[in-house]
Design an enzyme around this catalytic site. Structure first.
Site, mmCIF file in Angstrom:
data_model
loop_
_atom_site.group_PDB
_atom_site.id
_atom_site.type_symbol
_atom_site.label_atom_id
_atom_site.label_comp_id
_atom_site.label_asym_id
_atom_site.label_seq_id
_atom_site.Cartn_x
_atom_site.Cartn_y
_atom_site.Cartn_z
ATOM 1 N N LYS A 167 -15.545 -1.419 1.886
ATOM 2 C CA LYS A 167 -14.743 -1.924 0.699
ATOM 3 C C LYS A 167 -15.925 -2.357 -0.148
ATOM 4 O O LYS A 167 -16.410 -3.559 0.105
ATOM 5 C CB LYS A 167 -13.826 -2.938 1.302
ATOM 6 C CG LYS A 167 -12.692 -2.537 2.100
ATOM 7 C CD LYS A 167 -11.791 -3.735 2.678
ATOM 8 C CE LYS A 167 -10.771 -3.255 3.480
ATOM 9 N NZ LYS A 167 -9.825 -4.332 3.726
ATOM 10 N N GLU B 28 0.751 -1.227 -0.149
ATOM 11 C CA GLU B 28 -0.095 0.008 0.034
ATOM 12 C C GLU B 28 0.952 1.245 -0.001
ATOM 13 O O GLU B 28 0.177 2.378 0.324
ATOM 14 C CB GLU B 28 -0.981 -0.170 1.142
ATOM 15 C CG GLU B 28 -1.891 -1.080 0.948
ATOM 16 C CD GLU B 28 -2.959 -1.275 2.116
ATOM 17 O OE1 GLU B 28 -2.988 -0.494 3.014
ATOM 18 O OE2 GLU B 28 -3.832 -2.127 2.118
#
Length: 424
Positions: A336, A204
């Site tokens: 999400k 990330e």
């Protein structure tokens, strides 16, 4: 004019070099929407299921079956339908799949179509996506949770917790928030390098140094915030994603990096100690996804002052969220899109949270693409917080850059969430 005339799916690669699904949806008036589906590394057991091919190709991770499902069965079911009827289209696909977790056609197939339909309808309406989905009141720019040190399943280092994040609450706008985060990120790189730690980045975009404990990582971040000229606990706050399910074994929390094993109550006490010592305002997945008793203990202990975010716990699922609300567990949901597998169900989860005075945090996955739809959705839902990685890697920066564009489009209407997200 907004009838669906064609759907084309293809296999592309995500930010980890693994296959994922991309979908183009074409409408009668010539409008087109394109969406690419993200994928997680630390996935909750209760998530909707991606359809993968198995076999040798791409080491079993190919998505040709999901692509074929879109191009044939799904197209046959929704071709000719009005793209503006999002809930109806998502319902048709869900019923066509016929499983509780979208495992037959694949959540990756259904989600790709769902998001592309919304993008096509937005283009046909002449509206930016955040405005099309959120209506005239969509104007809140979210505070970013910037993941600058990676551990756990996102990095090859001994740190047990998965993410150590900064939140530029004191910024005046999203441009300043991104700038502040970038300055701390680059300051942290210098600090790590000066002490002999590697500055390679994880999935990330955050650094993945060979640190052994959460306090060690937090101390580095605190020092970097100060050296960048900001005040921890005023300009910048901290957030954690423990991803505790990953090290919850036989009813205990096994912190291998720190060399200790904790009972659920001791784990909650440890998190409470960290929240008291550092300016931590948000803890995600502090307890395991099925450790409801541990979650209740943690919530009772620090829930009044700390945002406790359920990711693996709730998996963007309104039914699981309602269970948590009823039990008084957590006070926030991580959102999400690929955990639940359709846009309408994602929006329903946010609405369910807000009605119960739970916060919602729009989130990426560790396997991302250049698609920036979560930036639009964070503004569309006025959720006030977004989690989209660090200040490096174009798959992460695509979302920050889109937020900057949205703020510019909103002009004087734009409002940065800032200190409004603080619990106390």
């Amino acid at each position: 004019m907004t009838a669906i005339t064609d759907i084309i799916a293809r296999e592309i690669l995500d930010s980890r070099g693994n296959p994922t699904v991309e979908v183009d949806v074409y409408l009668e008036d010539g409008s087109m929407g394109r969406a690419a589906v993200p994928s997680g590394a630390s996935t909750g057991a209760h998530e909707a299921v991606e359809l993968r091919d198995g076999g040798k190709r791409y080491l079993g991770k190919g998505v040709e079956k999901a692509v074929e499902a879109v191009n044939s069965e799904i197209y046959d079911a929704i071709g000719g339908h009005d793209a503006e009827n999002q809930i109806q289209i998502d319902t048709i696909m869900r019923e066509l799949d016929g499983t509780p977790n979208k495992s037959r056609l694949g959540a990756n197939a259904i989600l790709g179509v769902s998001l592309a339909v919304a993008k096509a309808a937005a283009e046909a309406s002449g509206l930016p996506l955040y405005r099309y989905v959120g209506g005239p009141n969509a104007r809140i720019l979210p505070v970013p949770m910037m993941n600058i040190i990676n551990g756990g399943a996102h990095a090859d280092n001994p740190i047990d917790f998965q993410e150590f994040m900064i939140m530029p609450v004191g910024a005046d706008n999203i441009r300043d928030a991104v700038r502040m985060g970038s300055e701390v990120f680059h300051t942290l790189k210098k600090e790590l390098s000066a002490q002999g730690f590697n500055t390679n980045v994880g999935d990330e975009g955050g650094f993945a140094p060979g640190l052994k404990s959460a306090p060690e990582a937090l101390d580095f971040i605190m020092k970097s915030i100060e050296k960048a000229g900001y005040r921890p606990g005023e300009d910048m706050y901290l957030a954690l994603d423990c991803a505790s399910t990953e090290f919850f074994k036989d009813g205990k929390y096994v912190l291998e990096g720190e060399g200790r094993t904790l009972e659920p109550e001791a784990m909650a006490e440890y998190l409470a100690e960290l929240a008291a010592k550092y300016p931590i305002i948000s803890i995600e997945d502090g307890m395991g996804e099925d450790d409801w008793d541990g979650w209740k203990y943690l919530t009772d202990k620090i829930g009044a002052t700390t945002q406790l975010v359920g990711d693996d716990l709730f998996v963007t699922n309104s039914a699981r969220l309602r269970d948590g609300i009823r039990m008084g567990v957590a006070n926030s949901i991580l959102v999400k899109v690929n955990q639940i597998g359709s846009l309408s169900e994602t929006l329903d989860a946010v609405e369910t949270a807000h009605k119960a005075a739970y916060t919602a945090v729009m989130s990426h996955r560790s396997g991302e693409t250049e698609d920036s739809i979560i930036a639009d959705l964070s503004v569309a839902t006025n959720c006030g917080q977004i989690k989209t990685g660090s200040l490096s890697r174009s798959d992460r920066l695509a979302k920050y850059n889109q937020l900057i564009r949205i703020e510019e489009l909103l002009g004087p209407q734009a409002a940065y969430a800032g200190t409004s997200i603080l619990k106390a």
